[in-house]
Scaffold this active site. Structure first.
Site, PDB file in Angstrom:
ATOM      1  N   ARG A   1       0.753  -1.305   0.149  1.00  0.00           N
ATOM      2  CA  ARG A   1      -0.030   0.065  -0.065  1.00  0.00           C
ATOM      3  C   ARG A   1       0.934   1.422  -0.124  1.00  0.00           C
ATOM      4  O   ARG A   1       0.405   2.368  -0.508  1.00  0.00           O
ATOM      5  CB  ARG A   1      -0.940   0.143   1.455  1.00  0.00           C
ATOM      6  CG  ARG A   1      -2.156   1.007   1.021  1.00  0.00           C
ATOM      7  CD  ARG A   1      -2.925   0.891   2.361  1.00  0.00           C
ATOM      8  NE  ARG A   1      -2.181   1.415   3.559  1.00  0.00           N
ATOM      9  CZ  ARG A   1      -2.101   0.667   4.972  1.00  0.00           C
ATOM     10  NH1 ARG A   1      -2.839  -0.437   5.154  1.00  0.00           N
ATOM     11  NH2 ARG A   1      -1.238   1.070   5.701  1.00  0.00           N
TER      12      ARG A   1
ATOM     13  N   TYR B   1     -17.826  19.226 -10.663  1.00  0.00           N
ATOM     14  CA  TYR B   1     -18.151  18.121 -10.723  1.00  0.00           C
ATOM     15  C   TYR B   1     -19.334  17.371  -9.755  1.00  0.00           C
ATOM     16  O   TYR B   1     -19.053  17.669  -8.484  1.00  0.00           O
ATOM     17  CB  TYR B   1     -16.971  17.209 -10.766  1.00  0.00           C
ATOM     18  CG  TYR B   1     -17.276  15.584 -11.088  1.00  0.00           C
ATOM     19  CD1 TYR B   1     -17.792  15.291 -12.268  1.00  0.00           C
ATOM     20  CD2 TYR B   1     -17.203  14.505 -10.188  1.00  0.00           C
ATOM     21  CE1 TYR B   1     -17.742  13.887 -12.685  1.00  0.00           C
ATOM     22  CE2 TYR B   1     -17.076  13.623 -10.436  1.00  0.00           C
ATOM     23  CZ  TYR B   1     -17.351  13.013 -11.758  1.00  0.00           C
ATOM     24  OH  TYR B   1     -17.549  11.612 -12.028  1.00  0.00           O
TER      25      TYR B   1
ATOM     26  N   ASP C   1      -9.339  21.226 -10.098  1.00  0.00           N
ATOM     27  CA  ASP C   1      -9.615  19.774 -10.764  1.00  0.00           C
ATOM     28  C   ASP C   1      -9.440  20.208 -12.482  1.00  0.00           C
ATOM     29  O   ASP C   1     -10.045  20.961 -13.055  1.00  0.00           O
ATOM     30  CB  ASP C   1     -10.900  19.741 -10.697  1.00  0.00           C
ATOM     31  CG  ASP C   1     -11.472  18.442 -11.387  1.00  0.00           C
ATOM     32  OD1 ASP C   1     -10.851  17.847 -12.313  1.00  0.00           O
ATOM     33  OD2 ASP C   1     -12.383  17.567 -11.106  1.00  0.00           O
TER      34      ASP C   1
ATOM     35  N   LYS D   1      -9.934   9.633 -17.481  1.00  0.00           N
ATOM     36  CA  LYS D   1     -10.345  10.072 -18.456  1.00  0.00           C
ATOM     37  C   LYS D   1      -9.283  10.331 -19.609  1.00  0.00           C
ATOM     38  O   LYS D   1      -8.933   9.243 -20.150  1.00  0.00           O
ATOM     39  CB  LYS D   1     -10.794  11.850 -18.589  1.00  0.00           C
ATOM     40  CG  LYS D   1     -11.808  11.748 -17.088  1.00  0.00           C
ATOM     41  CD  LYS D   1     -13.213  11.209 -17.671  1.00  0.00           C
ATOM     42  CE  LYS D   1     -14.097  10.970 -16.375  1.00  0.00           C
ATOM     43  NZ  LYS D   1     -14.461  12.446 -15.582  1.00  0.00           N
TER      44      LYS D   1
HETATM   45  C1  LIG Z   1     -14.855  12.327 -14.400  1.00  0.00           C
HETATM   46  C2  LIG Z   1     -14.522  13.451 -13.353  1.00  0.00           C
HETATM   47  C3  LIG Z   1     -14.150  13.112 -12.132  1.00  0.00           C
HETATM   48  C4  LIG Z   1     -14.145  11.801 -11.393  1.00  0.00           C
HETATM   49  O1  LIG Z   1     -13.396  10.881 -11.775  1.00  0.00           O
HETATM   50  P1  LIG Z   1     -13.796   9.284 -11.547  1.00  0.00           P
HETATM   51  O2  LIG Z   1     -12.590   8.712 -12.171  1.00  0.00           O
HETATM   52  O3  LIG Z   1     -14.891   8.954 -12.599  1.00  0.00           O
HETATM   53  O4  LIG Z   1     -14.033   9.224 -10.280  1.00  0.00           O
HETATM   54  C5  LIG Z   1     -13.701  14.376 -11.353  1.00  0.00           C
HETATM   55  N1  LIG Z   1     -13.611  15.552 -11.958  1.00  0.00           N
HETATM   56  C6  LIG Z   1     -13.999  15.694 -13.159  1.00  0.00           C
HETATM   57  C7  LIG Z   1     -14.055  17.031 -13.855  1.00  0.00           C
HETATM   58  C8  LIG Z   1     -14.328  14.733 -13.939  1.00  0.00           C
HETATM   59  O5  LIG Z   1     -14.864  14.793 -15.150  1.00  0.00           O
END
Ligand SMILES: *Cc1c(COP(=O)(O)O)cnc(C)c1O
Length: 400
Positions: free
Chosen positions: A59, A112, A184, A209
């Site tokens: 971990r 988000y 973010d 993403k």
């Molecule tokens: C998809 C997304 C997240 C979360 O990511 P996950 O891997 O789906 O938990 C956070 N911020 C933004 C802007 C996103 O598009």
């Protein structure tokens, strides 16, 4: 080969190929080993008690996680980076590392959705108050600070509605008041925007993403500057956030091709966005890299490229019409997430997740993610489905 820091003069695409490839980890191989580990063995009882080893427990890090963490550290130009099991857990880690009971946090209204849910439930239970702010507020955020405002959470452009934010202006105000700034940066990725260089203390990316890029892994990254890094690292360890080695390996593999994928997807995205802007049914295209978008100037000033994710509004359309348009598409999948090689379309429901600035639109909002298909095929698909909506409406009218 690369020792962190010595590739600073290279261009971004070149750096993406070289980052995280320490020969002390990879040996003579191009890629790092995929180390499956919980137990790590020590030579002696004393060695274990003294923690005298680079690796002590699965971990707490492996050569595989080291490779991706050092890659992210380098491309974010940060003091350090950690990996989380999803983008959402990366966002919640960044927030939890910065707040304690009694604090207030300022969160952008276009955040988000699941981060808003976290703030309204877990943070509230912890005794942390949340104020949502207008994404376009800029330096005006100064008026929202109160005694115990310790964190400003930003996301640019905003989820679903794509408002740009003036991160340097917000960061300047926040730092004057001793508050931390989290950004973010999932949309632009560290390739097209560097949050820390623009004043943020912590950069969060849903690697799920564009970094992973193939719709097959959930992963998040958190990178921090000198002032926030120890807190991030400590909280990450305390929460026990660990990512499996196969997922880390796939994310690192995705990172190698991210520049070329993004370049193509960005260009295709702009082509589709421009085509939509020319349609009489479309009243607005929400894409900060389109001249005329309210966020265009900020986008041009701060970012070096654009993602292939944007929205458009269908003036006067019913929700049924919008659903017919989406259902009629052959090349666009219908589903959450984005950043993979395939195109997606969703009907975006915004009204219930805005509280600072009510969402007003002249019709339904559709969000598109443009993948690696030929944009001419995607446009033809959209054109066909637009025509199908007109036909369906005419049939409805005759039935009336
Ligand atoms: C998809 C997304 C997240 C979360 O990511 P996950 O891997 O789906 O938990 C956070 N911020 C933004 C802007 C996103 O598009």
């Amino acid at each position: 080969m690369s020792v962190p820091g010595d590739d600073d003069d290279l261009r971004p695409a070149t750096r993406l190929v070289r980052v995280g490839r320490d020969p002390r980890v990879t040996g003579p191989f191009v890629n790092p080993p995929v180390v499956h580990a919980s137990t790590v063995l020590f030579e002696s009882a004393d060695d274990m008690l003294g923690n005298r080893q680079r690796y002590v427990y699965g971990r707490r890090g492996t050569p595989t996680s080291d490779a991706l963490e050092s890659a992210i550290t380098e491309i974010e130009d940060s003091a350090g980076a950690v990996l989380c099991p999803s983008g959402l857990s990366a966002a919640t880690l960044a927030i939890l590392a910065c707040v304690e009971s009694g604090d207030r946090v300022l969160i952008v209204d276009s955040v988000y959705g699941p981060v808003r849910h976290f703030a309204d439930t877990v943070l509230k239970r912890m005794g942390v108050s949340v104020d949502y702010y207008d994404p376009c507020i800029g330096a005006g955020i100064a008026s929202l600070f109160r005694d115990r405002t310790t964190l400003v959470y930003c996301e640019a452009p905003g989820s679903l509605t794509f408002e740009m934010q003036d991160i340097p202006a917000i960061a300047a105000v926040a730092h004057e008041r001793g508050a931390r700034v989290v950004v973010d940066n999932t949309w632009a990725t560290p390739l097209y925007f560097k949050p820390l260089a623009h004043g943020a203390d912590i950069a969060v990316v849903a690697g799920t993403k564009y970094i992973v890029g193939h719709s097959d892994v959930m992963l998040g990254t958190v990178a921090a500057n000198d002032s926030a890094w120890r807190q991030i690292k400590e909280t990450h360890g305390t929460l026990g956030l660990a990512v499996g080695p196969d997922d880390i390996y796939l994310a690192l593999r995705g990172l190698r091709t991210m520049a070329v994928r993004l370049e193509r997807q960005s260009a295709s995205g702009l082509e589709v966005a421009r085509w939509l802007a020319g349609r009489s049914e479309v009243s607005r295209v929400l894409h900060p890299a389109l001249p005329g978008d309210p966020g265009y100037d900020l986008w041009r000033r701060d970012m070096t490229g654009a993602a292939s994710l944007f929205g458009f509004v269908l003036a006067g359309w019913s929700e049924t019409d919008a659903k017919t348009l989406i259902d009629g598409l052959r090349l666009f999948g219908i589903g959450a997430s984005w950043g993979g090689y395939e195109s997606l379309a969703i009907l975006a429901k915004v009204r219930h997740i805005r509280t600072a600035v009510p969402w007003r639109a002249e019709g339904p909002l559709i969000r598109l993610h443009i993948g690696l298909e030929d944009p001419a095929d995607l446009i033809a698909d959209l054109e066909r489905s637009f025509a199908a909506v007109v036909t369906a409406r005419a049939a409805d009218d005759t039935a009336d």
